[in-house]
Design a protein around this motif. Structure first.
Motif, PDB file in Angstrom:
ATOM      1  N   ASP A 211      37.765  45.385  32.347  1.00 19.82           N
ATOM      2  CA  ASP A 211      37.863  44.761  31.094  1.00 19.82           C
ATOM      3  C   ASP A 211      38.770  44.250  30.638  1.00 19.82           C
ATOM      4  O   ASP A 211      39.113  43.700  29.324  1.00 19.82           O
ATOM      5  CB  ASP A 211      37.299  45.859  30.012  1.00 19.82           C
ATOM      6  N   GLY A 212      40.104  44.037  31.531  1.00 20.52           N
ATOM      7  CA  GLY A 212      41.338  43.482  30.821  1.00 20.52           C
ATOM      8  C   GLY A 212      42.621  43.814  31.981  1.00 20.52           C
ATOM      9  O   GLY A 212      42.692  45.071  32.442  1.00 20.52           O
ATOM     10  N   LEU A 213      43.655  42.909  32.095  1.00 17.73           N
ATOM     11  CA  LEU A 213      44.841  43.378  32.675  1.00 17.73           C
ATOM     12  C   LEU A 213      45.710  43.939  31.932  1.00 17.73           C
ATOM     13  O   LEU A 213      46.716  44.558  32.362  1.00 17.73           O
ATOM     14  CB  LEU A 213      45.481  41.926  32.841  1.00 17.73           C
TER      15      LEU A 213
ATOM     16  N   ARG B  42      39.742  47.777  39.364  1.00 12.58           N
ATOM     17  CA  ARG B  42      40.191  46.226  39.327  1.00 12.58           C
ATOM     18  C   ARG B  42      41.480  46.170  38.880  1.00 12.58           C
ATOM     19  O   ARG B  42      41.624  45.916  37.555  1.00 12.58           O
ATOM     20  CB  ARG B  42      39.124  45.549  38.509  1.00 12.58           C
ATOM     21  N   LEU B  43      42.414  46.560  39.519  1.00 11.20           N
ATOM     22  CA  LEU B  43      43.935  46.870  38.986  1.00 11.20           C
ATOM     23  C   LEU B  43      44.974  46.147  39.812  1.00 11.20           C
ATOM     24  O   LEU B  43      44.823  46.046  41.109  1.00 11.20           O
ATOM     25  CB  LEU B  43      44.393  48.185  39.074  1.00 11.20           C
TER      26      LEU B  43
ATOM     27  N   ARG C 266      54.131  44.441  35.050  1.00  8.71           N
ATOM     28  CA  ARG C 266      54.532  43.205  35.855  1.00  8.71           C
ATOM     29  C   ARG C 266      53.607  42.304  36.286  1.00  8.71           C
ATOM     30  O   ARG C 266      53.659  41.178  36.155  1.00  8.71           O
ATOM     31  CB  ARG C 266      55.461  43.681  36.981  1.00  8.71           C
ATOM     32  N   PHE C 267      52.558  42.842  36.807  1.00 13.61           N
ATOM     33  CA  PHE C 267      51.283  42.007  36.903  1.00 13.61           C
ATOM     34  C   PHE C 267      50.744  41.476  35.866  1.00 13.61           C
ATOM     35  O   PHE C 267      50.507  40.087  36.066  1.00 13.61           O
ATOM     36  CB  PHE C 267      50.234  42.918  37.741  1.00 13.61           C
TER      37      PHE C 267
ATOM     38  N   GLN D 118      42.449  35.100  32.755  1.00 15.16           N
ATOM     39  CA  GLN D 118      41.285  35.868  32.473  1.00 15.16           C
ATOM     40  C   GLN D 118      40.710  36.527  33.506  1.00 15.16           C
ATOM     41  O   GLN D 118      40.282  35.750  34.527  1.00 15.16           O
ATOM     42  CB  GLN D 118      40.161  34.932  31.529  1.00 15.16           C
ATOM     43  N   LEU D 119      40.165  37.703  33.374  1.00 13.52           N
ATOM     44  CA  LEU D 119      39.330  38.279  34.481  1.00 13.52           C
ATOM     45  C   LEU D 119      38.081  37.929  34.540  1.00 13.52           C
ATOM     46  O   LEU D 119      37.292  37.504  33.578  1.00 13.52           O
ATOM     47  CB  LEU D 119      39.265  40.015  34.204  1.00 13.52           C
TER      48      LEU D 119
END
Length: 448
Positions: free
Chosen positions: A219-221, A395-396, A437-438, A446-447
């Motif tokens: 759901d988000g970076l 999802r990282l 950092r990523f 956006q994912l």
């Protein structure tokens, strides 16, 4: 000119034509490259796959190039892409999924196959497999290839000596069995290593415990690691306790014998590893050794969830020619054929990635045969429940490096250099720095 001379001249002309036609035919084959990360026996199986594809048709020629490991395959492909020397197809393991997805350096699976006239039943892929490589809307970006999950291996002969005839269902069972095996004279009741894949990731999925916030990053970076606040902390403390008592024994490649050969040789009587190792153990184990597999144990009182898919998927990279994409589509379609699916599962231990493939193998009696019996438990584990927001995957970004931080923390904890909580806290702190950092690198992205 005599008749014989005329015949000889005609024969010569035909032979010359045949010789000149051969290079032309070979030149007509469109060549493309496939880079992969599998090593050892599995690397040879990849090479066999490529030969089977080349022998099956005359339009394309695939060259398969090993990269010496999963991380190398990802890093080398990225470097090659920047230098505009990328392969057409690359094998990317689960931990590198988000890195590829956000790179934009690929052709989505659906687009590739549609553009080249292939009608794929996308909903035929097992949800527990497809969700790892799909967008939040369920659209596959890459093709599941060598898919696996973790199973628990146990020695039936050793268990029989302590009056047991089935594998453990809970970690409480594992502890009791380990104590009985030790009392019966077995020096290594259970072999373990520092691999986060079974120890952290599979454990967290089947116990429905988050590894990171934002539903494991889907759901988000801006997700943050949280495994230092879940049941995983108590599980690591349990492993440490069992190690200190000599009931769990550390077996690593660096130490000379990893968990798979330790189990296959009869040195250790239990371990957890990939279903992909089922075939390897079958080859390595002595003919008179009896062993089996069960699903990974859970802690008593747990409402078990599906396990995570491991292995890798195939990504088709951007910037290649139309002909190379036609070849890639033909290759991926070849891999999806029932005969290819059964052959791959037979020679490796990896599981079929589609329901139809699994049902066809099941109907043919594949899982009734002694060498392959038990592998169906991997499908049962992956599909045990519908995926939850936590058990659908991870999802990282930078997860390859995060795994290394977890591995280093587990090593320090087992060695007694740091407490369980402090070790996991430090791994989370360093891992979160990697995530930030990523996030900065892909700021504004956006994912999917």
């Amino acid at each position: 000119m005599t008749v014989v001379t005329k015949l000889s001249a005609a024969a010569f002309a035909l032979a010359a034509a045949a010789v000149s036609a051969q290079p032309a035919q070979a030149a007509e084959r469109t060549k493309f490259e496939f880079w992969y990360g599998l090593t050892g026996d599995l690397e040879q199986r990849v090479q066999d796959t490529c030969k089977r594809f080349n022998d099956s048709q005359v339009d394309f020629e695939i060259t398969c190039v090993g990269q010496g490991g999963y991380p190398n395959a990802v890093q080398n492909a990225i470097a090659a892409y920047r230098a505009q020397k990328q392969p057409t197809v690359v094998q990317v393991f689960d931990a590198g999924t988000l890195d590829l997805m956000l790179s934009g350096a690929y052709v989505p699976a659906r687009k590739l196959m549609a553009d080249n006239g292939y009608d794929i039943k996308w909903d035929d892929y097992f949800g527990g497999i497809a969700n790892y490589y799909a967008t939040s809307k369920g659209e596959l970006m890459s093709f599941p290839y060598n898919s696996s999950t973790a199973l628990f291996y146990w020695n039936k002969d050793a268990f029989a000596k302590i009056g047991r005839d089935k594998g453990p269902e809970t970690w409480e069972d594992v502890e009791q069995i380990a104590r009985q095996l030790k009392a019966a004279g077995y020096d290594c009741p259970l072999a373990f290593n520092f691999d986060p894949w079974p120890t952290l990731e599979q454990f967290s999925a089947i116990h429905n415990q988050p590894i990171a916030s934002k539903n494991n990053g889907y759901d988000g970076l801006d997700a943050e690691l949280v495994f230092n606040k879940t049941k995983f902390v108590d599980h690591v403390a349990f492993i440490k306790k069992m190690y200190d008592e000599g009931l769990f024994v550390l077996k690593t490649k660096e130490g000379g014998q990893d968990v798979v050969p330790a189990f296959a040789s009869g040195t250790c009587q239990m371990t957890q590893s990939s279903v992909a190792d089922h075939g390897t153990i079958g080859k390595l184990a002595a003919p008179d050794m009896h062993w089996d597999v069960v699903k990974l144990p859970v802690w008593a009182g747990t409402e078990r969830k599906n396990s995570l898919v491991g292995g890798a998927s195939l990504w088709v990279l951007a910037g290649k020619s139309e002909g190379e994409y036609k070849g890639a589509a033909a290759f991926l379609n070849f891999l999806a054929q029932p005969s290819s699916v059964e052959w791959w599962s037979t020679v490796t231990g990896y599981i079929p990635v589609t329901n139809s493939g699994f049902q066809a193998m099941k109907a043919a009696g594949f899982y009734d045969k002694a060498p392959y019996k038990g592998r169906e438990l991997a499908i049962e584990s992956l599909t045990f429940t519908p995926t939850t927001p936590v058990s659908r995957g991870i999802r990282l970004g930078g997860y390859i490096q995060i795994r290394k931080e977890v591995q280093d923390a587990l090593q320090a904890i087992i060695a007694g250099k740091v407490s369980v909580q402090d070790g996991l806290d430090q791994a989370v702190e360093r891992g979160n720095a990697i995530l930030r950092r990523f996030e900065k690198t892909y700021s504004g992205k956006q994912l999917l």
